[in-house]
Design a protein around this motif. Structure first.
Motif, PDB file in Angstrom:
ATOM      1  N   TYR A 246       0.837  -1.191   0.000  1.00  0.00           N
ATOM      2  CA  TYR A 246       0.000   0.000   0.000  1.00  0.00           C
ATOM      3  C   TYR A 246       0.873   1.243   0.000  1.00  0.00           C
ATOM      4  O   TYR A 246       2.066   1.184   0.262  1.00  0.00           O
ATOM      5  N   THR A 247       0.266   2.373  -0.314  1.00  0.00           N
ATOM      6  CA  THR A 247       0.943   3.666  -0.293  1.00  0.00           C
ATOM      7  C   THR A 247       0.333   4.508   0.817  1.00  0.00           C
ATOM      8  O   THR A 247      -0.879   4.602   0.926  1.00  0.00           O
ATOM      9  N   LYS A 248       1.186   5.111   1.612  1.00  0.00           N
ATOM     10  CA  LYS A 248       0.743   5.996   2.689  1.00  0.00           C
ATOM     11  C   LYS A 248       1.037   7.428   2.267  1.00  0.00           C
ATOM     12  O   LYS A 248       2.170   7.761   1.945  1.00  0.00           O
ATOM     13  N   SER A 249       0.029   8.252   2.274  1.00  0.00           N
ATOM     14  CA  SER A 249       0.204   9.671   1.944  1.00  0.00           C
ATOM     15  C   SER A 249       0.312  10.480   3.219  1.00  0.00           C
ATOM     16  O   SER A 249      -0.433  10.254   4.175  1.00  0.00           O
ATOM     17  N   ILE A 250       1.218  11.424   3.221  1.00  0.00           N
ATOM     18  CA  ILE A 250       1.349  12.343   4.344  1.00  0.00           C
ATOM     19  C   ILE A 250       1.014  13.741   3.810  1.00  0.00           C
ATOM     20  O   ILE A 250       1.710  14.265   2.943  1.00  0.00           O
ATOM     21  N   TRP A 251      -0.039  14.311   4.332  1.00  0.00           N
ATOM     22  CA  TRP A 251      -0.539  15.596   3.864  1.00  0.00           C
ATOM     23  C   TRP A 251      -0.072  16.704   4.775  1.00  0.00           C
ATOM     24  O   TRP A 251       0.006  16.534   5.987  1.00  0.00           O
ATOM     25  N   THR A 252       0.245  17.837   4.181  1.00  0.00           N
ATOM     26  CA  THR A 252       0.593  19.027   4.955  1.00  0.00           C
ATOM     27  C   THR A 252      -0.272  20.188   4.478  1.00  0.00           C
ATOM     28  O   THR A 252      -0.792  20.178   3.348  1.00  0.00           O
ATOM     29  N   GLU A 253      -0.388  21.177   5.311  1.00  0.00           N
ATOM     30  CA  GLU A 253      -1.175  22.362   4.959  1.00  0.00           C
ATOM     31  C   GLU A 253      -0.408  23.182   3.929  1.00  0.00           C
ATOM     32  O   GLU A 253       0.801  23.412   4.072  1.00  0.00           O
ATOM     33  N   ALA A 254      -1.085  23.632   2.879  1.00  0.00           N
ATOM     34  CA  ALA A 254      -0.465  24.476   1.868  1.00  0.00           C
ATOM     35  C   ALA A 254      -0.106  25.831   2.474  1.00  0.00           C
ATOM     36  O   ALA A 254      -0.843  26.378   3.287  1.00  0.00           O
ATOM     37  N   LYS A 255       1.018  26.348   2.069  1.00  0.00           N
ATOM     38  CA  LYS A 255       1.464  27.650   2.594  1.00  0.00           C
ATOM     39  C   LYS A 255       1.401  28.707   1.533  1.00  0.00           C
ATOM     40  O   LYS A 255       1.543  28.531   0.410  1.00  0.00           O
TER      41      LYS A 255
END
Length: 157
Positions: A148-157
């Motif tokens: 599987y692929t794990k995505s790590i999301w961050t807030e756009a700046k």
């Protein structure tokens, strides 16, 4: 981040690409070398070596943990760690000094740890790598397949 999970079998046992690559399990006195290679291989600042050494050394006497150093033509150039518990093997970390890359060392470390897991009757291998990375390619060359692929999301700046 890619996560690899694969059932192991004897057909996955392979040879190292280069007969000049030697891999050994380290003893407790070699953790400074392990830490130095770790930070250089992962591109971390050198001042973190002492902390990395301490963080890994604390696991040395814990059941299931093994630590390795790869040598190319007599020089220590790569590291790997392996954790085994109840038939499951985890490729916990692996790094190669930049000057020693593209010589099959990382792939040899992966294959060596797969072989160790097979010798200890593991039927499941787990590892992780950055998507589309050389590490991913090396894991796949050694027979691991993406689970599987794990995505790590961050807030756009």
């Amino acid at each position: 981040m890619q996560h690899y999970i694969v059932r192991l079998n004897e057909e996955m046992v392979g040879k190292t690409k280069d007969s000049f690559i030697k891999i050994r399990q380290i003893d407790e006195a070699e953790f400074d070398c392990y830490g130095n290679i770790y930070v250089e291989g992962f591109g971390m600042p050198a001042f973190l070596s002492e902390s990395v050494t301490a963080n890994n050394k604390v696991l040395y006497h814990e059941p299931g943990w093994s630590f390795y150093i790869a040598t190319l033509q007599g020089e220590d150039v790569g590291i790997g760690s392996l954790y085994i518990n109840e038939g499951t093997a985890i490729l916990a970390a692996s790094a190669v000094k930049p000057k020693a890359r593209n010589q099959g060392i990382h792939q040899a470390l992966i294959q060596f740890r797969i072989n160790e897991a097979l010798q200890q009757n593991c039927s499941l291998m787990i590892g992780h790598a950055k998507f589309a990375s050389i590490s991913q390619n090396n894991m796949e060359r050694c027979g691991l397949r993406m689970a599987y692929t794990k995505s790590i999301w961050t807030e756009a700046k």
